[in-house]
Design an enzyme around this catalytic site. Structure first.
Site, PDB file in Angstrom:
ATOM      1  N   GLY A   1       6.836  -9.656   3.122  1.00  0.00           N
ATOM      2  CA  GLY A   1       6.567  -8.141   2.992  1.00  0.00           C
ATOM      3  C   GLY A   1       7.895  -7.333   2.806  1.00  0.00           C
ATOM      4  N   ASN A   2       7.644  -6.100   3.205  1.00  0.00           N
ATOM      5  CA  ASN A   2       8.672  -5.049   3.164  1.00  0.00           C
ATOM      6  C   ASN A   2       8.592  -4.088   4.298  1.00  0.00           C
ATOM      7  OD1 ASN A   2       7.194  -2.565   2.170  1.00  0.00           O
ATOM      8  ND2 ASN A   2       6.733  -4.165   0.293  1.00  0.00           N
ATOM      9  N   HIS A   3       9.465  -3.140   4.195  1.00  0.00           N
ATOM     10  CA  HIS A   3       9.568  -2.239   5.521  1.00  0.00           C
ATOM     11  C   HIS A   3       8.730  -0.874   5.354  1.00  0.00           C
ATOM     12  CE1 HIS A   3      12.664  -4.609   7.663  1.00  0.00           C
ATOM     13  NE2 HIS A   3      13.528  -4.467   6.306  1.00  0.00           N
ATOM     14  N   SER A   4       7.904  -0.798   4.148  1.00  0.00           N
ATOM     15  CA  SER A   4       7.156   0.235   4.019  1.00  0.00           C
ATOM     16  C   SER A   4       6.190   0.541   5.039  1.00  0.00           C
ATOM     17  CB  SER A   4       6.248   0.181   2.732  1.00  0.00           C
ATOM     18  OG  SER A   4       5.317   1.413   2.780  1.00  0.00           O
TER      19      SER A   4
ATOM     20  N   ALA B   1       4.573   0.381  -1.685  1.00  0.00           N
ATOM     21  CA  ALA B   1       5.639  -0.504  -1.888  1.00  0.00           C
ATOM     22  C   ALA B   1       5.121  -2.081  -1.981  1.00  0.00           C
ATOM     23  CB  ALA B   1       6.674  -0.800  -0.763  1.00  0.00           C
TER      24      ALA B   1
END
Ligand code: CTP
Length: 407
Positions: free
Chosen positions: A207-210, A274
């Site tokens: 995943g990512n930090h969005s 994102a």
């Protein structure tokens, strides 16, 4: 669009100008608005709650709890199409600017998701004090409308600026605010927001930090402008805005499917998500255990395959009546990358975020962006709250939609 048929919350704070709020409530009701009044304890010294309750046909709300009853400030803030705080004293303005909420009116203001208009009233010296001016500037930066004071005779006997605008003027500014907010009435809009999670096994994902904040604010601003909004939202903890249709998704493929189904019906699409560019080629059915590989190394290799590019797919399908907006989050060669994405994905606008700009990007409440388009020069916007930025973006996009006029 005007106040007729709209739910208007009138907030009254402690100022001699509170007597004018009685006329304001009367004018609003006469114009066809449904009005509820919330007062600070000090305001009740200046204007009679009984008179205001009679005129508004609703009990006046004075405190968070009355006996065993609790006034639900969140519900009130969400009930209203607009909130007007008239008069707004220097004390309440200062509290609003800093987020203090030691009375019901301030709690409602803090929870309000609707447009808010602030009509200050105070003596000349208080009005001119740099702290008051800084507080009002801050409140404007949060996206509130601040109505200018008038110059005239003041309660102190002095003559100068500080008089609250007349009720007729407040009503017409409110009509204007609501009309301006309806610039996208009848239009359908699609927003993607948040990250996507790509499962590796039943317990892990890529995943990512969005945080989804920017996209959620854009969806809220589009809805406030009267658009019929669908928000395709990745896995985030934030509450989606009211009045928006939300499709919750987890993976890029799910986001793609939801966006593809909606996009052909939308005049305006903003892709702020994102999206993970890759996903594991195989999702393990059971939790992957630690093990050494065939070469005896303590390493794990996960093969990744490309996810569909949602913005690019929309760009390929785009018709002349549709406006398509993408976001580009970059750490280096920002302008070059943003322009490349604008071109390759056939977007009309690309909103560039650079992680090199302080207080911008993932998780922050503020953002600094540069707007690129095929035909206009680049515009670098100032650092501002994501809510205010979303409002500015929606106003700009509305100007570029066919058949939309801003008065
Ligand atoms: N986007 C998308 N689908 C993807 C990847 C990106 O819709 N699979 C959209 C994003 O929502 C954003 C824009 O494309 O509006 C740019 O996303 P970004 O992650 O900055 O760029 P990428 O195209 O993924 O390129 P790279 O990661 O190589 O910078």
């Amino acid at each position: 669009m005007n106040v007729c048929g709209k739910r208007i919350l009138v907030g009254i704070t402690g100022s001699i100008a509170a007597y004018k709020s009685i006329t304001l409530v009367r004018l609003l009701v006469k114009a066809g608005a449904e009005v509820k009044v919330v007062m600070t304890p000090a305001a009740a010294e200046f204007a009679s709650p009984l008179v205001l309750a009679t005129l508004s046909k609703h009990p006046v709300l004075l405190s968070l709890a009355t006996g065993a009853d609790w006034a639900n400030h969140v519900a009130l803030g969400r009930w209203a199409h607009a909130m007007v705080i008239a008069p707004a004293s220097a004390n309440s303005v200062a509290k609003m600017a800093t987020g203090l909420c030691d009375n019901l009116l301030l709690a409602v203001y803090l929870s309000a998701t609707c447009p808010v208009m602030i009509c200050p009233a105070m003596d000349e010296d208080m009005w001119l004090h740099p702290s008051t001016q800084a507080n009002l500037l801050r409140l404007k930066g949060f996206g509130n409308k601040v109505l200018d004071v008038e110059t005239g005779e003041l309660a102190s006997g002095l003559f100068g600026p500080g008089r609250m605008a007349e009720p007729e003027e407040i009503l017409s500014a409110l009509n204007e605010l609501l009309a301006k907010r309806a610039i996208l009435a009848g239009k359908k809009a699609l927003v993607t927001a948040g990250p996507t999670y790509e499962p590796i096994d039943p317990v892990r994902f890529i995943g990512n930090h969005s945080s989804g904040k920017m996209g959620i604010e854009i969806a809220a601003a589009l809805a406030a402008a009267g658009a019929d909004v669908t928000l395709v939202l990745g896995p985030v903890d934030l509450q989606p805005p009211v009045g928006v249709q939300v499709i919750k998704v987890t993976t890029a493929q799910e986001m793609y499917d939801a966006a593809m189904a909606c996009f052909p019906h939308c005049q305006l699409t903003v892709m702020a998500a994102a999206v993970a560019d890759y996903r594991p080629a195989v999702v393990a059915a059971e939790k992957i255990k630690k093990a050494t590989n065939v070469s005896g190394e303590d390493m794990l290799t996960i093969n990744l395959v490309r996810n569909p590019d949602i913005l690019k797919a929309c760009g390929q399908m785009k018709q002349d009546h549709q406006l398509l907006v993408g976001f580009a989050l970059e750490t280096n060669n920002e302008e070059e990358n943003a322009l490349k994405k604008l071109q390759e994905k056939n977007a009309d606008f690309m909103v560039l975020n650079s992680l090199r700009d302080a207080d911008s990007g993932f998780g922050t409440d503020t953002n600094q962006v540069t707007i690129y388009s095929k035909h206009l020069p680049a515009q670098r916007w100032p650092l501002q709250q994501k809510k205010a930025l979303a409002g500015q973006l929606v106003e700009m996009l509305a100007l570029h939609l066919p058949n939309v006029a801003i008065d």
